[in-house]
Design a protein around this motif. Structure first.
Motif, PDB file in Angstrom:
ATOM      1  N   LYS A 122      -7.970   0.245  -1.632  1.00 26.93           N
ATOM      2  CA  LYS A 122      -8.766   1.431  -1.919  1.00 26.93           C
ATOM      3  C   LYS A 122      -7.869   2.648  -1.739  1.00 26.93           C
ATOM      4  O   LYS A 122      -7.330   2.872  -0.662  1.00 26.93           O
ATOM      5  CB  LYS A 122      -9.962   1.510  -0.972  1.00 26.93           C
ATOM      6  N   VAL A 123      -7.701   3.409  -2.818  1.00 25.89           N
ATOM      7  CA  VAL A 123      -6.865   4.605  -2.793  1.00 25.89           C
ATOM      8  C   VAL A 123      -7.776   5.820  -2.885  1.00 25.89           C
ATOM      9  O   VAL A 123      -8.598   5.910  -3.797  1.00 25.89           O
ATOM     10  CB  VAL A 123      -5.857   4.615  -3.964  1.00 25.89           C
ATOM     11  N   GLU A 124      -7.652   6.727  -1.930  1.00 33.31           N
ATOM     12  CA  GLU A 124      -8.365   8.003  -1.982  1.00 33.31           C
ATOM     13  C   GLU A 124      -7.323   9.099  -2.117  1.00 33.31           C
ATOM     14  O   GLU A 124      -6.404   9.197  -1.316  1.00 33.31           O
ATOM     15  CB  GLU A 124      -9.205   8.232  -0.724  1.00 33.31           C
ATOM     16  N   LEU A 125      -7.498   9.901  -3.150  1.00 36.67           N
ATOM     17  CA  LEU A 125      -6.533  10.947  -3.482  1.00 36.67           C
ATOM     18  C   LEU A 125      -7.283  12.266  -3.591  1.00 36.67           C
ATOM     19  O   LEU A 125      -8.175  12.406  -4.428  1.00 36.67           O
ATOM     20  CB  LEU A 125      -5.864  10.589  -4.811  1.00 36.67           C
ATOM     21  N   THR A 126      -6.973  13.211  -2.720  1.00 30.71           N
ATOM     22  CA  THR A 126      -7.569  14.544  -2.780  1.00 30.71           C
ATOM     23  C   THR A 126      -6.533  15.480  -3.379  1.00 30.71           C
ATOM     24  O   THR A 126      -5.411  15.553  -2.891  1.00 30.71           O
ATOM     25  CB  THR A 126      -7.996  15.028  -1.386  1.00 30.71           C
ATOM     26  N   ARG A 148       0.829  -1.203   0.000  1.00 35.32           N
ATOM     27  CA  ARG A 148       0.000   0.000   0.000  1.00 35.32           C
ATOM     28  C   ARG A 148       0.865   1.255   0.000  1.00 35.32           C
ATOM     29  O   ARG A 148       0.546   2.240  -0.657  1.00 35.32           O
ATOM     30  CB  ARG A 148      -0.975  -0.038   1.168  1.00 35.32           C
ATOM     31  N   ASP A 149       1.995   1.211   0.709  1.00 39.70           N
ATOM     32  CA  ASP A 149       2.939   2.331   0.677  1.00 39.70           C
ATOM     33  C   ASP A 149       3.557   2.490  -0.708  1.00 39.70           C
ATOM     34  O   ASP A 149       3.738   3.615  -1.190  1.00 39.70           O
ATOM     35  CB  ASP A 149       4.040   2.139   1.718  1.00 39.70           C
ATOM     36  N   ASP A 150       3.868   1.367  -1.364  1.00 39.63           N
ATOM     37  CA  ASP A 150       4.434   1.414  -2.720  1.00 39.63           C
ATOM     38  C   ASP A 150       3.435   2.022  -3.711  1.00 39.63           C
ATOM     39  O   ASP A 150       3.820   2.783  -4.598  1.00 39.63           O
ATOM     40  CB  ASP A 150       4.841   0.018  -3.201  1.00 39.63           C
ATOM     41  N   VAL A 151       2.155   1.687  -3.568  1.00 40.36           N
ATOM     42  CA  VAL A 151       1.115   2.250  -4.441  1.00 40.36           C
ATOM     43  C   VAL A 151       1.053   3.761  -4.257  1.00 40.36           C
ATOM     44  O   VAL A 151       1.041   4.517  -5.226  1.00 40.36           O
ATOM     45  CB  VAL A 151      -0.258   1.593  -4.156  1.00 40.36           C
ATOM     46  N   VAL A 211     -11.415   8.413  -6.008  1.00 39.98           N
ATOM     47  CA  VAL A 211     -11.383   7.123  -5.313  1.00 39.98           C
ATOM     48  C   VAL A 211     -11.089   6.050  -6.355  1.00 39.98           C
ATOM     49  O   VAL A 211     -11.787   5.940  -7.370  1.00 39.98           O
ATOM     50  CB  VAL A 211     -12.713   6.833  -4.602  1.00 39.98           C
ATOM     51  N   LEU A 212     -10.045   5.290  -6.106  1.00 36.75           N
ATOM     52  CA  LEU A 212      -9.617   4.228  -7.001  1.00 36.75           C
ATOM     53  C   LEU A 212      -9.662   2.927  -6.210  1.00 36.75           C
ATOM     54  O   LEU A 212      -8.994   2.808  -5.185  1.00 36.75           O
ATOM     55  CB  LEU A 212      -8.200   4.511  -7.509  1.00 36.75           C
ATOM     56  N   GLU A 213     -10.446   1.972  -6.682  1.00 39.40           N
ATOM     57  CA  GLU A 213     -10.524   0.677  -6.010  1.00 39.40           C
ATOM     58  C   GLU A 213      -9.854  -0.352  -6.896  1.00 39.40           C
ATOM     59  O   GLU A 213     -10.315  -0.645  -7.987  1.00 39.40           O
ATOM     60  CB  GLU A 213     -11.962   0.309  -5.705  1.00 39.40           C
ATOM     61  N   ILE A 214      -8.744  -0.881  -6.398  1.00 42.32           N
ATOM     62  CA  ILE A 214      -7.999  -1.897  -7.112  1.00 42.32           C
ATOM     63  C   ILE A 214      -8.371  -3.229  -6.491  1.00 42.32           C
ATOM     64  O   ILE A 214      -8.223  -3.421  -5.286  1.00 42.32           O
ATOM     65  CB  ILE A 214      -6.474  -1.672  -6.967  1.00 42.32           C
ATOM     66  N   GLY A 215      -8.902  -4.128  -7.294  1.00 39.09           N
ATOM     67  CA  GLY A 215      -9.340  -5.395  -6.730  1.00 39.09           C
ATOM     68  C   GLY A 215      -9.448  -6.481  -7.762  1.00 39.09           C
ATOM     69  O   GLY A 215      -9.056  -6.308  -8.924  1.00 39.09           O
ATOM     70  N   ASN A 222      -4.216  15.100   0.150  1.00 41.95           N
ATOM     71  CA  ASN A 222      -4.251  13.911   0.997  1.00 41.95           C
ATOM     72  C   ASN A 222      -4.251  12.676   0.111  1.00 41.95           C
ATOM     73  O   ASN A 222      -4.851  12.683  -0.965  1.00 41.95           O
ATOM     74  CB  ASN A 222      -5.502  13.928   1.883  1.00 41.95           C
ATOM     75  N   ILE A 223      -3.569  11.637   0.565  1.00 43.62           N
ATOM     76  CA  ILE A 223      -3.610  10.350  -0.126  1.00 43.62           C
ATOM     77  C   ILE A 223      -3.609   9.252   0.914  1.00 43.62           C
ATOM     78  O   ILE A 223      -2.836   9.298   1.879  1.00 43.62           O
ATOM     79  CB  ILE A 223      -2.445  10.181  -1.128  1.00 43.62           C
ATOM     80  N   THR A 224      -4.521   8.289   0.756  1.00 42.20           N
ATOM     81  CA  THR A 224      -4.558   7.121   1.631  1.00 42.20           C
ATOM     82  C   THR A 224      -4.690   5.882   0.760  1.00 42.20           C
ATOM     83  O   THR A 224      -5.328   5.918  -0.300  1.00 42.20           O
ATOM     84  CB  THR A 224      -5.752   7.162   2.610  1.00 42.20           C
ATOM     85  N   ALA A 225      -4.083   4.816   1.195  1.00 42.27           N
ATOM     86  CA  ALA A 225      -4.221   3.511   0.546  1.00 42.27           C
ATOM     87  C   ALA A 225      -4.455   2.503   1.659  1.00 42.27           C
ATOM     88  O   ALA A 225      -3.632   2.348   2.555  1.00 42.27           O
ATOM     89  CB  ALA A 225      -2.970   3.166  -0.248  1.00 42.27           C
ATOM     90  N   GLU A 226      -5.610   1.846   1.615  1.00 38.05           N
ATOM     91  CA  GLU A 226      -5.971   0.933   2.696  1.00 38.05           C
ATOM     92  C   GLU A 226      -6.806  -0.208   2.152  1.00 38.05           C
ATOM     93  O   GLU A 226      -7.227  -0.190   0.987  1.00 38.05           O
ATOM     94  CB  GLU A 226      -6.722   1.681   3.792  1.00 38.05           C
TER      95      GLU A 226
END
Length: 156
Positions: free
Chosen positions: A132-136, A87-90, A150-154, A109-113
């Motif tokens: 799930k990546v949220e990028l503001t 998630r940190d690499d993404v 919002v990007l959902e990788i799955g 803001n950016i979160t990957a969880e």
């Protein structure tokens, strides 16, 4: 606008093209919208910035002719073990691509969880195979407008 704003006053700039009704800044993604029309146009800088970010993130490095470093490695991360380092690499991959290719974009803001378990999900459904990546984002010359992507990788 004064050259030296007083204390407590934030200086901001607005893109002059945002006020031109007849001047579009580019095409919106996806190309075909829900009402069936093709090629919606963006008239605001922040909307075009969102489209540019989506285009950058969804392009695989090496996919674009004459620009082999344009894009990210998001799809290549798809089958890697889903640890915090992934998630940190993404996040780092997205931030590096934005800094190089779209320097006019400010990441607020950016979160990957891991995605949340959806209500009514099937038993034994494993949500840990997604990110799930949220990028503001905002624009460096506009402190007013911000948009969240919002990007959902799955696996779906």
């Amino acid at each position: 606008r004064s050259p030296n704003p007083g204390p407590g006053r934030e200086e901001f700039k607005i893109e002059p093209m945002d006020f031109e009704r007849d001047v579009s800044l580019g095409l919106s993604l996806p190309f075909r919208n829900s009402n069936g029309s093709l090629f919606d146009l963006n008239y605001l800088s922040i909307d075009q910035a969102v489209t540019n970010v989506k285009n950058l993130i969804l392009t695989i490095k090496g996919e674009r002719v004459m620009h082999p470093n344009f894009g990210t490695n998001i799809r290549r991360f798809l089958f890697e073990p889903n640890y915090q380092t992934l998630r940190d690499d993404v996040k780092n991959d997205i931030l590096e691509a934005l800094a190089f290719w779209l320097p006019y974009i400010k990441v607020v803001n950016i979160t990957a969880e891991l995605p949340e378990t959806p209500a009514g999900s099937r038993p034994f459904e494993d949500v840990s195979h997604g990110i799930k990546v949220e990028l503001t984002i905002g624009l460096i010359n506009n402190t007013i407008d911000e948009k969240t992507i919002v990007l959902e990788i799955g696996k779906d």
